[in-house]
Scaffold this motif. Structure first.
Motif, mmCIF file in Angstrom:
data_model
loop_
_atom_site.group_PDB
_atom_site.id
_atom_site.type_symbol
_atom_site.label_atom_id
_atom_site.label_comp_id
_atom_site.label_asym_id
_atom_site.label_seq_id
_atom_site.Cartn_x
_atom_site.Cartn_y
_atom_site.Cartn_z
ATOM 1 N N ARG A 183 -60.174 29.861 -104.878
ATOM 2 C CA ARG A 183 -59.536 30.777 -105.820
ATOM 3 C C ARG A 183 -60.592 31.758 -106.312
ATOM 4 O O ARG A 183 -61.771 31.395 -106.476
ATOM 5 C CB ARG A 183 -58.956 30.008 -107.015
ATOM 6 C CG ARG A 183 -57.783 29.101 -106.663
ATOM 7 C CD ARG A 183 -56.519 29.887 -106.332
ATOM 8 N NE ARG A 183 -56.034 30.645 -107.460
ATOM 9 C CZ ARG A 183 -55.229 30.153 -108.399
ATOM 10 N NH1 ARG A 183 -54.833 28.888 -108.342
ATOM 11 N NH2 ARG A 183 -54.815 30.916 -109.388
ATOM 12 N N ALA A 184 -60.191 32.983 -106.572
ATOM 13 C CA ALA A 184 -61.131 34.020 -107.011
ATOM 14 C C ALA A 184 -60.955 34.322 -108.498
ATOM 15 O O ALA A 184 -59.895 34.074 -109.082
ATOM 16 C CB ALA A 184 -60.926 35.285 -106.198
ATOM 17 N N LEU A 185 -62.014 34.826 -109.100
ATOM 18 C CA LEU A 185 -61.989 35.265 -110.499
ATOM 19 C C LEU A 185 -62.460 36.712 -110.517
ATOM 20 O O LEU A 185 -63.663 36.994 -110.448
ATOM 21 C CB LEU A 185 -62.909 34.392 -111.357
ATOM 22 C CG LEU A 185 -62.986 34.731 -112.851
ATOM 23 C CD1 LEU A 185 -61.628 34.533 -113.519
ATOM 24 C CD2 LEU A 185 -64.044 33.871 -113.541
ATOM 25 N N TYR A 186 -61.507 37.647 -110.595
ATOM 26 C CA TYR A 186 -61.841 39.060 -110.487
ATOM 27 C C TYR A 186 -62.074 39.689 -111.851
ATOM 28 O O TYR A 186 -61.292 40.509 -112.332
ATOM 29 C CB TYR A 186 -60.732 39.800 -109.733
ATOM 30 C CG TYR A 186 -60.616 39.374 -108.291
ATOM 31 C CD1 TYR A 186 -61.651 39.613 -107.385
ATOM 32 C CD2 TYR A 186 -59.478 38.717 -107.834
ATOM 33 C CE1 TYR A 186 -61.553 39.215 -106.061
ATOM 34 C CE2 TYR A 186 -59.366 38.316 -106.507
ATOM 35 C CZ TYR A 186 -60.412 38.564 -105.630
ATOM 36 O OH TYR A 186 -60.312 38.168 -104.325
ATOM 37 N N VAL A 219 -57.240 30.409 -113.792
ATOM 38 C CA VAL A 219 -58.462 30.198 -113.007
ATOM 39 C C VAL A 219 -59.582 29.631 -113.880
ATOM 40 O O VAL A 219 -60.303 28.721 -113.468
ATOM 41 C CB VAL A 219 -58.915 31.505 -112.333
ATOM 42 C CG1 VAL A 219 -60.210 31.285 -111.546
ATOM 43 C CG2 VAL A 219 -57.835 32.034 -111.404
ATOM 44 N N VAL A 220 -59.725 30.158 -115.102
ATOM 45 C CA VAL A 220 -60.766 29.667 -116.013
ATOM 46 C C VAL A 220 -60.541 28.184 -116.332
ATOM 47 O O VAL A 220 -61.497 27.398 -116.408
ATOM 48 C CB VAL A 220 -60.809 30.504 -117.312
ATOM 49 C CG1 VAL A 220 -61.716 29.839 -118.342
ATOM 50 C CG2 VAL A 220 -61.299 31.911 -117.009
ATOM 51 N N LYS A 221 -59.278 27.786 -116.475
ATOM 52 C CA LYS A 221 -58.964 26.386 -116.736
ATOM 53 C C LYS A 221 -59.398 25.517 -115.556
ATOM 54 O O LYS A 221 -59.954 24.416 -115.734
ATOM 55 C CB LYS A 221 -57.467 26.214 -116.993
ATOM 56 C CG LYS A 221 -57.076 24.812 -117.420
ATOM 57 C CD LYS A 221 -55.587 24.727 -117.743
ATOM 58 C CE LYS A 221 -55.215 23.307 -118.152
ATOM 59 N NZ LYS A 221 -53.762 23.193 -118.469
ATOM 60 N N LEU A 222 -59.152 26.007 -114.339
ATOM 61 C CA LEU A 222 -59.602 25.288 -113.138
ATOM 62 C C LEU A 222 -61.119 25.151 -113.118
ATOM 63 O O LEU A 222 -61.668 24.078 -112.840
ATOM 64 C CB LEU A 222 -59.153 26.043 -111.882
ATOM 65 C CG LEU A 222 -57.776 25.757 -111.303
ATOM 66 C CD1 LEU A 222 -57.500 26.715 -110.149
ATOM 67 C CD2 LEU A 222 -57.669 24.318 -110.820
ATOM 68 N N ILE A 223 -61.806 26.262 -113.422
ATOM 69 C CA ILE A 223 -63.273 26.286 -113.393
ATOM 70 C C ILE A 223 -63.849 25.302 -114.399
ATOM 71 O O ILE A 223 -64.711 24.484 -114.068
ATOM 72 C CB ILE A 223 -63.794 27.711 -113.675
ATOM 73 C CG1 ILE A 223 -63.402 28.663 -112.535
ATOM 74 C CG2 ILE A 223 -65.309 27.709 -113.866
ATOM 75 C CD1 ILE A 223 -63.614 30.123 -112.844
ATOM 76 N N LEU A 281 -59.305 36.942 -121.811
ATOM 77 C CA LEU A 281 -59.058 35.501 -121.814
ATOM 78 C C LEU A 281 -57.600 35.164 -122.098
ATOM 79 O O LEU A 281 -57.161 34.035 -121.870
ATOM 80 C CB LEU A 281 -59.960 34.814 -122.845
ATOM 81 C CG LEU A 281 -61.424 34.619 -122.434
ATOM 82 C CD1 LEU A 281 -62.219 34.012 -123.568
ATOM 83 C CD2 LEU A 281 -61.527 33.730 -121.191
ATOM 84 N N LYS A 282 -56.856 36.129 -122.613
ATOM 85 C CA LYS A 282 -55.440 35.901 -122.913
ATOM 86 C C LYS A 282 -54.536 36.171 -121.707
ATOM 87 O O LYS A 282 -53.365 35.828 -121.712
ATOM 88 C CB LYS A 282 -55.014 36.785 -124.080
ATOM 89 C CG LYS A 282 -55.715 36.426 -125.401
ATOM 90 C CD LYS A 282 -55.288 37.362 -126.519
ATOM 91 C CE LYS A 282 -56.015 37.021 -127.824
ATOM 92 N NZ LYS A 282 -55.642 37.946 -128.921
ATOM 93 N N GLU A 283 -55.110 36.798 -120.670
ATOM 94 C CA GLU A 283 -54.332 37.082 -119.466
ATOM 95 C C GLU A 283 -53.984 35.775 -118.753
ATOM 96 O O GLU A 283 -54.880 34.984 -118.438
ATOM 97 C CB GLU A 283 -55.127 37.986 -118.520
ATOM 98 C CG GLU A 283 -55.278 39.405 -118.983
ATOM 99 C CD GLU A 283 -53.952 40.146 -118.975
ATOM 100 O OE1 GLU A 283 -53.115 39.869 -118.070
ATOM 101 O OE2 GLU A 283 -53.725 40.977 -119.872
ATOM 102 N N PRO A 284 -52.683 35.504 -118.480
ATOM 103 C CA PRO A 284 -52.272 34.240 -117.857
ATOM 104 C C PRO A 284 -52.981 33.936 -116.537
ATOM 105 O O PRO A 284 -53.374 32.803 -116.283
ATOM 106 C CB PRO A 284 -50.765 34.426 -117.640
ATOM 107 C CG PRO A 284 -50.364 35.405 -118.683
ATOM 108 C CD PRO A 284 -51.526 36.352 -118.816
ATOM 109 N N SER A 285 -53.148 34.956 -115.673
ATOM 110 C CA SER A 285 -53.777 34.727 -114.366
ATOM 111 C C SER A 285 -55.242 34.317 -114.522
ATOM 112 O O SER A 285 -55.741 33.450 -113.796
ATOM 113 C CB SER A 285 -53.675 35.984 -113.497
ATOM 114 O OG SER A 285 -54.314 37.088 -114.133
#
Length: 371
Positions: A233-236, A258-262, A250-254
């Motif tokens: 998964r990418a974090l753009y 990813v941040v939660k996964l990281i 940080l409020k953006e759902p997408s």
């Protein structure tokens, strides 16, 4: 058998003529010979070490039986039967009613190999001492100095792959990956075997650095996924943001997903950088560079800059993995080599979680242990 002759021929050139080389030069040459041998037969040095251990124990305690050997050395009786039969066929040991004993030829082999095997054991001892000094669970050291020999990083990469195979449980695993030149080289060393019985998902531990695309965390995690036949998964988002821009993103759902996964990753693979060179790579302002120099910053990891005592002297606001997230992870692998990284490694390790596995080289290890 031919490989054994090659090994003994190489060994003889460095053990029978001690006047040819100074000790330091001789040690470096021996490391090089081991690397060549491992290229031809990766398991040869390990087999030599095991047989030498068995042979020396029989020399110390003989006559001795296989059951006692098994209990003392931790090898299975089946394995010992195969190995002792080989040593007997070579005329190195003999069997009596009381147990196995060393032969005259066996004594000569022990005397001839003692120096080189002690050198091998020396690296193992260095690993234990370094792990204890740094307060971490384990340490693996490859011979050489990454500052001088580029292929040392490849050797470290192979160790990272082996460590992941040993440490990661079967099933689903999320692996966070940092970027950088070292990490890009490590990615090339991962193999499909790592994903056997595992469902791996590689994620970048941070956003982009504004540097060469191929060494950004997104690219490195994608390469690791490709090498192992896994997913990523990418974090753009940029790594460095102003406070005003940081909070809304940080409020953006997408991005949140990813941040939660990281931050919930099962494992992380990261490098440790020298403070000033990392600051320059990030394009930091002259004022920040001056501040880091004044604060005597020596190392950087996860956007934190440390002085030689381990004190955090500067922190970059960032989206991605935070230093405190590491404590919750089962597997933390730090990769850094070269004598120039010694201070940076030692400084960061004051904050590293206990479960950290450090993969480094003798260039860095010797500098750290010396201090």
């Amino acid at each position: 058998m031919l490989l054994c002759f090659v090994f003994f021929d190489l060994l003889g050139r460095f053990t029978t003529r001690p006047d040819v080389f100074c000790p330091a030069r001789k040690g470096n040459m021996m490391h090089q010979e081991f690397e060549w041998i491992e290229e031809i037969a990766p398991d040869l040095v390990e087999v030599m070490a095991q047989r030498f251990t068995i042979l020396r124990y029989i020399f110390w305690t003989g006559p001795v039986g296989r059951r006692t050997l098994s209990q003392e050395l931790g090898f299975t009786e089946r394995f010992l039967r195969t190995e002792t039969d080989f040593l007997k066929d070579q005329g190195l040991i003999a069997t009596t009613r009381s147990g196995m004993i060393i032969t005259i030829k066996g004594r000569e082999v022990i005397q001839g190999l003692r120096g080189v095997m002690d050198q091998l054991a020396g690296i193992r001892q260095q690993e234990k001492e370094l792990a204890s000094l740094l307060g971490i669970e384990r340490c693996f050291i490859v011979s050489g100095n990454a500052d001088e020999q580029s292929k040392v990083v490849v050797a470290m990469g192979k160790l990272v792959n082996e460590s992941l195979e040993a440490l990661l449980p079967d099933g689903k695993n999320v692996i966070a990956v940092m970027g950088g030149t070292t990490m890009a080289l490590i990615a090339d060393c991962l193999t499909p075997h790592l994903a056997e019985k595992r469902e791996l998902l590689f994620v970048p531990a941070r956003g982009g650095l504004g540097e060469a695309v191929e060494i950004q965390a997104n690219s490195v995690s994608a390469k690791m996924a490709l090498r192992t036949g896994s997913k990523h998964r990418a974090l753009y988002v940029p790594e460095q943001l102003s406070e005003e821009a940081y909070a809304p993103l940080l409020k953006e759902p997408s991005i949140q997903k990813v941040v939660k996964l990281i931050r919930g990753s099962d494992a992380v693979i990261h490098s440790v950088g020298s403070a000033i060179s990392m600051a320059k790579r990030r394009g930091m302002s002259p004022e920040v560079l001056a501040m880091l120099r004044k604060a005597h910053a020596v190392g950087e990891a996860f956007g934190y800059f440390f002085d030689e005592s381990g004190k955090i002297v500067y922190k970059i606001p960032r989206i991605g993995l935070q230093l405190e997230d590491l404590t919750k992870m089962e597997c933390v692998i730090a990769v850094a080599g070269g004598s120039s990284k010694a201070k940076a490694i030692a400084a960061y390790m004051k904050h590293a979680p206990r479960q950290t596995c450090l993969v480094t080289d003798t260039g860095a290890a010797k500098m750290i242990l010396k201090k």
